[in-house]
Design a protein around this motif. Structure first.
Motif, PDB file in Angstrom:
ATOM      1  N   GLU A  33       0.832  -1.209   0.000  1.00 19.11           N
ATOM      2  CA  GLU A  33       0.000   0.000   0.000  1.00 19.11           C
ATOM      3  C   GLU A  33       0.867   1.260   0.000  1.00 19.11           C
ATOM      4  OE1 GLU A  33      -3.203   0.031  -0.272  1.00 19.11           O
ATOM      5  OE2 GLU A  33      -4.066  -1.788   0.574  1.00 19.11           O
ATOM      6  N   ASP A  34       1.943   1.238   0.768  1.00 18.65           N
ATOM      7  CA  ASP A  34       2.825   2.395   0.828  1.00 18.65           C
ATOM      8  C   ASP A  34       3.537   2.606  -0.509  1.00 18.65           C
ATOM      9  OD1 ASP A  34       4.092   4.513   2.486  1.00 18.65           O
ATOM     10  OD2 ASP A  34       5.904   3.400   2.012  1.00 18.65           O
ATOM     11  N   ALA A  35       3.946   1.506  -1.146  1.00 20.36           N
ATOM     12  CA  ALA A  35       4.603   1.607  -2.446  1.00 20.36           C
ATOM     13  C   ALA A  35       3.652   2.165  -3.493  1.00 20.36           C
ATOM     14  CB  ALA A  35       5.125   0.240  -2.870  1.00 20.36           C
ATOM     15  N   LEU A  36       2.397   1.741  -3.454  1.00 17.54           N
ATOM     16  CA  LEU A  36       1.403   2.257  -4.388  1.00 17.54           C
ATOM     17  C   LEU A  36       1.174   3.745  -4.173  1.00 17.54           C
ATOM     18  CD1 LEU A  36      -1.201  -0.662  -4.276  1.00 17.54           C
ATOM     19  CD2 LEU A  36       0.155   0.028  -6.265  1.00 17.54           C
TER      20      LEU A  36
ATOM     21  N   MET B  51       0.274 -10.299 -10.851  1.00 24.17           N
ATOM     22  CA  MET B  51       0.216  -9.091 -10.026  1.00 24.17           C
ATOM     23  C   MET B  51       1.184  -9.175  -8.852  1.00 24.17           C
ATOM     24  SD  MET B  51      -3.882  -8.442  -9.877  1.00 24.17           S
ATOM     25  CE  MET B  51      -3.671  -7.294  -8.512  1.00 24.17           C
ATOM     26  N   ALA B  52       1.230 -10.322  -8.188  1.00 26.55           N
ATOM     27  CA  ALA B  52       2.090 -10.467  -7.012  1.00 26.55           C
ATOM     28  C   ALA B  52       3.552 -10.275  -7.388  1.00 26.55           C
ATOM     29  CB  ALA B  52       1.871 -11.835  -6.376  1.00 26.55           C
ATOM     30  N   GLU B  53       3.952 -10.805  -8.518  1.00 28.69           N
ATOM     31  CA  GLU B  53       5.352 -10.676  -8.938  1.00 28.69           C
ATOM     32  C   GLU B  53       5.697  -9.236  -9.284  1.00 28.69           C
ATOM     33  OE1 GLU B  53       5.591 -15.259 -10.637  1.00 28.69           O
ATOM     34  OE2 GLU B  53       5.961 -13.592 -12.006  1.00 28.69           O
TER      35      GLU B  53
ATOM     36  N   LEU C 161       7.611  -3.601  -7.369  1.00 26.70           N
ATOM     37  CA  LEU C 161       7.271  -2.216  -7.058  1.00 26.70           C
ATOM     38  C   LEU C 161       7.706  -1.852  -5.646  1.00 26.70           C
ATOM     39  CD1 LEU C 161       5.673   0.468  -7.587  1.00 26.70           C
ATOM     40  CD2 LEU C 161       3.686  -0.707  -6.602  1.00 26.70           C
ATOM     41  N   VAL C 162       7.492  -2.749  -4.697  1.00 25.42           N
ATOM     42  CA  VAL C 162       7.871  -2.480  -3.306  1.00 25.42           C
ATOM     43  C   VAL C 162       9.383  -2.268  -3.210  1.00 25.42           C
ATOM     44  CG1 VAL C 162       7.993  -3.455  -0.982  1.00 25.42           C
ATOM     45  CG2 VAL C 162       5.899  -3.717  -2.338  1.00 25.42           C
TER      46      VAL C 162
END
Length: 483
Positions: free
Chosen positions: A70-73, A258-260, A265-266
């Motif tokens: 969430e923070d990365a997004l 998506m998970a990968e 992204l994180v």
């Protein structure tokens, strides 16, 4: 009088998922990241995740809590600007904007001069660059650089050099190794006018990827972190093969993909908040009969459209695939698969759509397919414009003037507006007799003629001579590395 709001132009859109389904897919991906976890074989990436609160278990398995995602997004940019080689605005990757990237070479190449399939060579990079520089609907250029006449460890560097010399459009590609990424980034900085100029107006987008299922390799993460450090926009997406490297079902494949990408992204945002990151993937099937990856499967277009909806849901720029085919050559199958996939990509709103020109499931490349797909994209663009409703387009006064039984052919309204309709450059609209008189050429024949015409007539804007000299010196240094 016009009703309020009736002049609004609506861009056509395709909807695959409901809001509840989007939430379910996202929460499922978060659950996979926290429960199943991902393996991270890069020390810096592992330290970034561990230091931020991720739980690290044996064998470098990292369980990423949802708050890190969430923070990365929240910190990732919603739009990414790309520029031409000369620093001019070329693309803005954000919701509602679609750009197509060609793929000009592969292991094999369809030679446009003798129309035979052969191994790719260095010259093919120049041919593809000149062609795509001239095509109005190809926005970016990509290449594989699997050249049979160039040492493999410097081939992608040669491909970048030849392409940037012969094309002003933004470039998008990956590298086989970290050393080549560093060499290409150095070259890109030279072309852009320095590292700061490259970060401020990037003309190069790097493609890196995890290794499915759920593995972040040492070099893959190193490439990701290098791009983040130098402000180079980075695509970090996987190719999840249904029934092989991902679940065979659409929903499971999407969650894995998506998970990968989200775990990448994180890592990127932990390295530098606000780093330009492009989400996405190539979720497709492995044909269980041939055991080959399918680039023309309807599932790829459908699942990629769903993944694009998830990118919009997460407010991330999206990387997708279209304009390619499983056909071994540019034929009727290739035209159908390329055009359908381009329409699906545009309707879903994917931002950076690559692989225009790949045939034989990415084993070969065809300049004729690129030219034809350029026309397909122009047709798609016509559809995407929607329908404009204004007093001028309603033409009520013209109808009243012409009346029943009249003709609109000589009306000024027709003269002023008919050029707004789409007109083909390659597709046929003649009857049989006129078509035969003109040579009875197929779409493939016309595409080949168009390729040859562009290669003969188009003269790309050259690089400064002193910069070409510097790039030649770079190549000499690369070759000394291989000797």
């Amino acid at each position: 009088m016009m009703k309020a709001g009736s002049t609004t132009l609506i861009t056509p859109r395709l909807q695959i998922l409901t809001e509840d389904q989007k939430e379910t897919l996202f929460l499922s991906a978060l659950g996979v990241l926290e429960g199943t976890g991902v393996r991270v074989d890069n020390d810096e990436g592992l330290e970034l995740l561990s230091g931020a609160g991720a739980r690290v278990s044996p064998q470098r398995l990292v369980h990423i809590p949802s708050y890190l995602v969430e923070d990365a997004l929240a910190s990732a940019p919603r739009s990414i600007a790309l520029y031409s080689r000369d620093g001019e605005p070329a693309a803005l990757l954000e919701d509602g904007r679609v750009y197509f990237s060609s793929q000009v070479d592969s292991t094999y190449f369809f030679d446009p001069f003798n129309r035979t399939r052969r191994l790719s060579i260095r010259e093919d990079a120049r041919l593809g660059a000149v062609l795509c520089d001239a095509l109005p609907n190809i926005d970016l250029v990509s290449f594989s650089s699997i050249y049979s006449d160039v040492p493999g460890n410097i081939a992608i560097r040669i491909g970048h050099k030849e392409t940037v010399k012969n094309c002003t459009k933004p470039l998008m590609h990956g590298t086989g190794d970290f050393a080549s990424l560093k060499a290409i980034a150095e070259m890109a900085a030279m072309v852009a006018g320095g590292w700061e100029a490259l970060a401020r107006r990037p003309y190069y987008v790097h493609y890196a990827e995890p290794f499915s299922p759920f593995m972040h390799t040492n070099e893959g993460v190193a490439k990701l972190l290098f791009c983040v450090e130098h402000g180079i926009p980075v695509i970090y997406t996987s190719m999840t093969l249904a029934g092989s490297s991902a679940p065979v079902t659409a929903a499971g494949n999407l969650v894995a993909c998506m998970a990968e990408s989200l775990s990448g992204l994180v890592i990127a945002q932990l390295k530098r908040r606000g780093a330009p990151f492009i989400f996405g993937g190539v979720p497709t099937i492995m044909d269980m009969k041939s055991m080959l990856v399918s680039y023309g499967a309807p599932e790829l277009s459908l699942w990629a459209a769903a993944l694009t909806e998830m990118a919009h849901y997460l407010h991330l720029p999206m990387f997708s695939t279209a304009g390619c085919t499983d056909a071994v050559a540019f034929d009727q199958q290739a035209a159908a698969e390329s055009s359908i996939s381009c329409l699906m990509a545009a309707l879903s709103g994917a931002n950076l759509v690559h692989d225009v020109g790949f045939t034989e499931a990415a084993n070969s490349a065809s300049l004729e397919l690129i030219v034809a797909t350029d026309e397909f994209i122009s047709m798609v663009n016509c559809i995407m414009k929607g329908i404009e409703i204004t007093p001028e387009t309603l033409a009520l006064d013209v109808m009243a003037q012409v009346g029943p039984g009249g003709s609109y052919l000589t009306e000024a309204h027709t003269l002023h507006n008919f050029r707004k309709n789409w007109f083909p450059r390659l597709a046929n609209r003649d009857n049989y007799e006129r078509w035969m008189t003109a040579g009875g050429l197929s779409l493939g024949d016309k595409a080949n003629q168009r390729v040859l015409q562009i290669l003969e007539e188009h003269k790309p804007k050259p690089l400064r001579p002193e910069l070409v000299t510097e790039l030649d010196a770079l190549e000499k240094s690369w070759r000394r590395e291989t000797s």
